[in-house]
Write an enzyme that holds these catalytic residues in place. Structure first.
Site, PDB file in Angstrom:
ATOM      1  N   HIS A  27     -24.612 -76.878   3.871  1.00  0.00           N
ATOM      2  CA  HIS A  27     -23.860 -76.357   5.012  1.00  0.00           C
ATOM      3  C   HIS A  27     -24.744 -76.148   6.237  1.00  0.00           C
ATOM      4  O   HIS A  27     -24.316 -76.383   7.363  1.00  0.00           O
ATOM      5  CB  HIS A  27     -23.160 -75.054   4.638  1.00  0.00           C
ATOM      6  CG  HIS A  27     -22.073 -75.245   3.629  1.00  0.00           C
ATOM      7  ND1 HIS A  27     -21.015 -76.090   3.847  1.00  0.00           N
ATOM      8  CD2 HIS A  27     -21.886 -74.725   2.391  1.00  0.00           C
ATOM      9  CE1 HIS A  27     -20.209 -76.062   2.786  1.00  0.00           C
ATOM     10  NE2 HIS A  27     -20.730 -75.249   1.893  1.00  0.00           N
ATOM     11  N   HIS A  57      -7.791-100.560  27.882  1.00  0.00           N
ATOM     12  CA  HIS A  57      -8.991-100.896  27.096  1.00  0.00           C
ATOM     13  C   HIS A  57      -9.794 -99.647  26.796  1.00  0.00           C
ATOM     14  O   HIS A  57     -10.839 -99.416  27.363  1.00  0.00           O
ATOM     15  CB  HIS A  57      -9.860-101.884  27.905  1.00  0.00           C
ATOM     16  CG  HIS A  57     -10.910-102.558  27.080  1.00  0.00           C
ATOM     17  ND1 HIS A  57     -12.155-102.016  26.848  1.00  0.00           N
ATOM     18  CD2 HIS A  57     -10.894-103.735  26.428  1.00  0.00           C
ATOM     19  CE1 HIS A  57     -12.872-102.840  26.103  1.00  0.00           C
ATOM     20  NE2 HIS A  57     -12.148-103.880  25.834  1.00  0.00           N
TER      21      HIS A  57
HETATM   22 ZN    ZN Z   1     -17.736 -77.122  -0.894  1.00  0.00          ZN
END
Ligand code: ZN
Length: 440
Positions: free
Chosen positions: A266, A345
């Site tokens: 994390h 575009h």
């Molecule tokens: Zn997790």
């Protein structure tokens, strides 16, 4: 690059489910509500006075130990990564995640329950195009714990992940493009896993009251302890990919790029989300037009228009900022969202067409040819382009510096120019152009 516009999406209707919160062990109900365009994902604490909401943005990240916690003021929401991963991968851009506790129900430790919930609610396209972060330059983050994440340019959102436990036990690798169908099949069912030596101290401190073999896989030595057998032989790396998608959802834009992650966690995921947000902020800041010195020996727009017959929307040079020699000069073009080519575009994903950059190079080279010939009675016709390379996308707000150098002038009739375009000190395109002269 996609040729069809991608629109923002929300859930079609409110849907809910209940379960146990991981850290407190209490019952919690999560409700998913539709939200308007450009709303993003917000968590609402129904259990608190005034029902405060927290934006799922990296600016609100509080802690990344074991799970991702966001907060505003004194209000917190824990363990947001799996529900965010499911919303992002299943294509939900705007929603309110309402809960009557400080974290979502943990389910079985995977994102399966959230995918089921999103499917129950349904997904609806909205009227505004999606916002993207297009990776232009390689970015990377590293952590002291050995995590390394590299982000490379790509026209899709891809993740290639390597996971390895202590002593490289359970080393696993998986590479995939993140799509709703691929996520549902390959990633959503992958459960949280923990190594026994990591959770023992937490269990001793009674910090994971809701944790059990019902919602996590525990790895002790070479033994895998779980309520049901592994769902994939490489379930751990799949769960790591889920966490990456969930943490990167805090960027608030869809990423077009390839994430190559080695032993991610994390903390590293959040560092990458922060780096992407910084880069996005920088891009938005430079999107205001740069003032360009008129410089000695340059040409202003009137002088450019005396030489070039091109006019809006086909005049691709705003100014010549300098002539280095008779055969070398630099032109400049500020690219704004108002350029007609951006309308088609592409809708929702404006990218300057490469051919327009070649045209800009040809126009700057034509100015050199004119200076050399010292007459406008003959006109240089663009004959061919060789060695054309488009290296990076040019986006609204960019200022292109167009470098051109005449390399060969064979007799009276042919000329060759070596050109390249630069944005933010990086070459975005290059080409070798050939011209022939004809009398007007
Ligand atoms: Zn997790």
């Amino acid at each position: 690059m996609p040729s069809t516009p991608e629109f923002q999406q929300t859930v079609s209707k409110t849907a809910s489910f209940s379960g146990t919160a991981l850290h407190t062990g209490e019952k919690v109900t999560l409700k998913l509500h539709p939200a308007p365009v450009d709303h993003g994902i917000k968590f609402r604490r129904k259990d608190l006075q005034d029902e405060p909401t927290i934006d799922a943005r990296i600016e609100n990240l509080k802690t990344v130990e074991r799970a991702t916690t966001i907060g505003e003021g004194s209000v917190r929401v824990h363990t947001v990564e799996h529900v965010l991963g499911a919303l992002s991968a299943m294509g939900v851009d705007n929603a309110i995640v309402e809960m009557d506790a400080n974290e979502p129900p943990i389910g079985d430790g995977s994102a399966q329950a959230y995918v089921d919930l999103i499917k129950k609610a349904g997904v609806t396209a909205q009227e505004e195009p999606r916002k993207f972060f297009d990776v232009r330059d390689t970015m990377h983050v590293e952590s002291k714990t050995g995590a390394l994440i590299v982000l490379l340019p790509d026209d899709k959102f891809r993740i290639s992940c390597t996971q390895a436990g202590p002593n490289n036990r359970f080393a696993q690798f998986l590479s995939m493009e993140v799509t709703p169908a691929g996520f549902e099949r390959e990633i959503a069912p992958a459960r949280t896993f923990v190594f026994y030596e990591d959770v023992k101290p937490l269990m001793d401190k009674n910090l994971i009251k809701g944790g059990s073999l019902e919602n996590a896989i525990v790895v002790r030595g070479d033994a895998v302890l779980s309520k049901e057998p592994l769902r994939f032989v490489d379930e751990f790396v799949r769960h790591k990919i889920l966490d990456i998608i969930g943490d990167l959802a805090l960027v608030g834009r869809r990423i077009r790029g390839h994430v190559v992650a080695v032993k991610p966690g994390h903390a590293a995921n959040a560092d990458l989300a922060r780096a992407i947000t910084r880069e996005q902020t920088r891009r938005s800041a430079v999107a205001t037009p740069r003032t360009i010195p008129s410089g000695e020996g340059g040409l202003d727009i009137d002088q450019v228009m005396q030489i070039l017959p091109h006019r809006f929307p086909f005049l691709m040079v705003d100014r010549i900022i300098s002539f280095e020699t008779e055969t070398k000069c630099v032109g400049v073009k500020s690219v704004t969202i108002n350029e007609p080519f951006f309308q088609g575009h592409f809708p929702g994903h404006p990218v300057m067409p490469g051919v327009m950059q070649v045209e800009a190079m040809a126009q700057v080279a034509s100015i050199l040819l004119f200076k050399l010939a010292k007459t406008t009675s003959r006109i240089g016709y663009f004959m061919s382009a060789d060695e054309v390379k488009f290296r990076k996308p040019v986006l609204p707000g960019d200022t292109i510096f167009i470098h051109a150098e005449l390399t060969k002038s064979r007799g009276e009739r042919l000329a060759k120019a070596k050109c390249h375009c630069v944005v933010n000190d990086a070459i975005v395109s290059e080409a070798e152009l050939m011209f022939t002269f004809l009398d007007k």
